[in-house]
Enzyme design. Structure first.
Site, mmCIF file in Angstrom:
data_model
loop_
_atom_site.group_PDB
_atom_site.id
_atom_site.type_symbol
_atom_site.label_atom_id
_atom_site.label_comp_id
_atom_site.label_asym_id
_atom_site.label_seq_id
_atom_site.Cartn_x
_atom_site.Cartn_y
_atom_site.Cartn_z
ATOM 1 N N VAL A 71 0.857 -1.180 0.000
ATOM 2 C CA VAL A 71 0.000 0.000 0.000
ATOM 3 C C VAL A 71 0.897 1.235 0.000
ATOM 4 C CG1 VAL A 71 -1.895 1.146 1.199
ATOM 5 C CG2 VAL A 71 -1.592 -1.323 1.445
ATOM 6 N N CYS A 72 0.608 2.176 -0.873
ATOM 7 C CA CYS A 72 1.500 3.333 -1.045
ATOM 8 C C CYS A 72 1.528 4.240 0.192
ATOM 9 C CB CYS A 72 1.065 4.149 -2.247
ATOM 10 S SG CYS A 72 1.957 5.692 -2.388
#
Lengths: 138, 130
Positions: free
Chosen positions: B77-78
């Site tokens: 997840v960024c």
């Protein structure tokens, strides 16, 4: 297709206007981070994405950060190939002079300033897309 | 073949996460390799364990977490996109002074470099978005 040790051709395709959604800003964030990876990078602007390069952007009335200056700094990140689709401009009543002047310094020609933006028609854009290894579309 | 997967929309509003999940599962069942699944834009919203869909509907977060556990998938997840949308792991929650975290099992918060690396290392990068 390049193997693991080779440079790959990355193409970022921007399709959305800059402030109505977050895609333009978050696409730019990927381009900037990606610039550190020494890949062959091009950025395309099609459909409403051409609005991202409009000159004179002013976000004072909408309470959002104006990130348009960042496009002009792309040359400093070695991102020098920006492609704008002519039909997308024309369909929106825009001409090339409506866009920001974006340049880079060519170290092979005594740091002469050269334009980063290239105008291509739809068929050339199709060809450009097919020539790239990694396409990130926002 | 080695695939990189990118998910750029959250669950339920868009089909993107469903399609990405099904593609990933099918590719694994056919013997392909998934180098990484990267969640960007609103795609980070797939990673909250606090989502409670109705019981007769699919729970995408649970599906992703189970798939990750079964196949040792790298679900990233960024770190730029996630905090902006309230997706925090324990470290990030502490760093930002928040009173809890919501990251689901199997998801890891990391940098955008992981997306670029997935592009470099995969034979095909397949993006699921709007």
């Amino acid at each position: 297709m390049a193997d693991e040790t080779n440079t790959k051709k990355f193409l970022y395709i921007n399709r959305k206007a800059p402030y109505g959604t977050v895609y333009a800003l978050e696409s730019l964030e990927v381009v900037l981070i990606g610039a550190a990876f020494e890949q062959d990078v091009s950025v395309a602007f099609v459909d409403d994405g051409v609005f991202q390069l409009m000159s004179g952007q002013d976000t004072a009335g909408i309470g959002m950060k104006n990130f348009s200056k960042t496009y002009r700094a792309l040359g400093d990140y070695e991102v020098r190939k920006l492609y704008v689709e002519r039909e997308s401009l024309a369909e929106r009543g825009l001409v090339s002079d409506d866009l920001m002047a974006i340049t880079y310094e060519d170290e092979n020609e005594d740091y002469a300033e050269k334009p980063s933006i290239h105008f291509v028609d739809r068929s050339e854009m199709t060809k450009l897309i097919s020539e790239h290894d990694v396409i990130l579309s926002f | 073949m080695r695939f990189g997967i990118v998910v750029t929309e959250g669950p339920y509003t868009h089909q993107a996460s469903d399609s990405a999940y099904r593609f990933t599962k099918a590719a694994l069942e056919k013997g392909h390799e998934i180098f990484r699944v990267f969640f960007y834009n609103d795609g980070v919203n797939n990673a909250t364990r606090f989502a409670v869909p109705p019981q007769d509907d699919r729970n995408l977060q649970v599906l992703w977490s189970e798939l990750a556990e079964k196949h040792k998938l790298d679900l990233v997840v960024c770190i730029a996109a996630a905090p902006r949308r309230g997706i925090l792991d324990a470290d990030e929650a502490k760093r930002q002074g928040k009173d809890g975290n919501n990251i689901a099992p199997g998801f890891l918060i990391s940098g955008l470099g992981q997306l670029i690396e997935a592009g470099i290392q995969s034979d095909r990068l397949v993006m699921f978005g709007d």
